[in-house]
Design a protein around this motif. Sequence first.
Motif, PDB file in Angstrom:
ATOM      1  N   THR A  33       0.858  -1.182   0.000  1.00  0.00           N
ATOM      2  CA  THR A  33       0.000   0.000   0.000  1.00  0.00           C
ATOM      3  C   THR A  33       0.896   1.235   0.000  1.00  0.00           C
ATOM      4  N   LYS A  57      -1.419   4.900 -11.057  1.00  0.00           N
ATOM      5  CA  LYS A  57      -2.164   3.970 -11.901  1.00  0.00           C
ATOM      6  C   LYS A  57      -1.268   2.834 -12.411  1.00  0.00           C
ATOM      7  N   ARG A  60      -0.809   0.501  -9.447  1.00  0.00           N
ATOM      8  CA  ARG A  60      -2.073  -0.207  -9.239  1.00  0.00           C
ATOM      9  C   ARG A  60      -2.237  -1.334 -10.262  1.00  0.00           C
ATOM     10  N   ILE A  65      -1.738  -1.192  -3.956  1.00  0.00           N
ATOM     11  CA  ILE A  65      -2.914  -0.439  -3.483  1.00  0.00           C
ATOM     12  C   ILE A  65      -2.536   1.022  -3.308  1.00  0.00           C
ATOM     13  N   GLY A  66      -3.248   1.901  -4.021  1.00  0.00           N
ATOM     14  CA  GLY A  66      -2.915   3.320  -4.033  1.00  0.00           C
ATOM     15  C   GLY A  66      -3.844   4.167  -3.182  1.00  0.00           C
ATOM     16  N   THR A 116      -8.634  -1.122  -4.125  1.00  0.00           N
ATOM     17  CA  THR A 116      -7.319  -0.999  -4.773  1.00  0.00           C
ATOM     18  C   THR A 116      -6.886   0.453  -4.920  1.00  0.00           C
ATOM     19  N   ALA A 117      -7.808   1.367  -4.715  1.00  0.00           N
ATOM     20  CA  ALA A 117      -7.492   2.795  -4.749  1.00  0.00           C
ATOM     21  C   ALA A 117      -8.583   3.559  -4.014  1.00  0.00           C
TER      22      ALA A 117
END
Length: 414
Positions: A33, A57, A60, A65-66, A116-117
């Motif tokens: 993360t 992006k 990701r 995980i952004g 995931t974001a």
Amino acid sequence: MNKAIETLKERGFFNQCTDLDALSAKMDKGPVTFYVGCDPTGQSLHIGHMVPFFALKWLRSFGHIGVALIGGGTGRIGDPSGKTEMRKMLDYDQIDANVENIKKQLDKFIGFDGKTAFAVNNKDWLENLNYIDFLRDIGSCFSVNKMLTFEEYRLRLERGLSFLEFNYQLLQAYDFYMLHQKYGTCLQIGGADQWGNITAGVDLIRRKLGGTTELNELHQSFGLTFPLIMRADGKKMGKSEKGAIFLDPSLTSVYDFFQYWRNVPDADVRKFFLLFTFLPVAEIDQILAGDINEAKARLAFEVTKEIHGEEEAVKAREGAKAAFSGEGDKSSMPTVELSKADVEKGMGVLNLFSSAKLCSSNGEARRLVEQGGASVNGNKITDVKAVITLADCDADGELTLKAGKKKFCRVVLK
């Protein structure tokens, strides 16, 4: 080397890392993360802000995980990094409004799914901090002597650095510490001018959670920065003659956004393809093997598509074709409405260009005409006393005005 890091390096998203081998090994073991931060100092991000979010992006896409941190708290102070003087202070309501606008812009680009974001606001943990407790718990971990060695502070000391701004590094480091505890965030990415702030966060996590011996694996943390992006002509990335290239179409029209990329220096085209599109490197090189102007048009289309969507990118491309080649859809061109009655009785060319906002005044329009840069429906105007009437309109009863090689608009008469 981990594939995600290799991709960042290949595409120009790498300047330095606190421990590249250890970060690569950690990424090989599974998703990490990470976070990117931005402060809401205006109602819109500009394209220069977007480099870390393109990197987000990419990371990701490799399963990491952004977290997009929007600084509703730190924005109340303002980051002194890269600034020659103190930022203008905004009231809290304006900052909160900016946060919401920026969150919407980033959601459109990234697509926050909560897994995931996702986006967070550091106002949530900074707004009600107890100052004395913060100084005892966090301030005691910082060396003023070390802070003054960082570039962002050293340069500002020459012009004056407020104590308010001096606190900024502590708050950004605290953000990393809080995100690490809340979400397991172990990596911060950002521009090269953020190196001091990022490493301060890494050091704070080590001091608070890693003990005095070698950092244990659970609380490993890292910083990774990108080069500051400059144009080959020396201009700052994302700046045009009109100012910053904003994502908000009310501040920078989609057409002007498209044209910015269409007119970048030849030497920057490959670099910007790598940074601001997701096309494979092999495809980029194939595009660049052809005509450079066609490559620029493709670059403009791809970046506009990423920021504003494919439909808007197509409109901007068609508008450019209509203006420069006579092909394409004229309705996609920048358009202004003027009074048909005024043109019917005759409108001076200087008044016409200033009324259409292609020139800021009749004086500027006069210089444009005298220098041979004005045209109406493809006909160059060289007489400053020329009068435009309905007879000069095209078959659709409209006018296409050009000011120089890059500025133009469609005039619809109502």
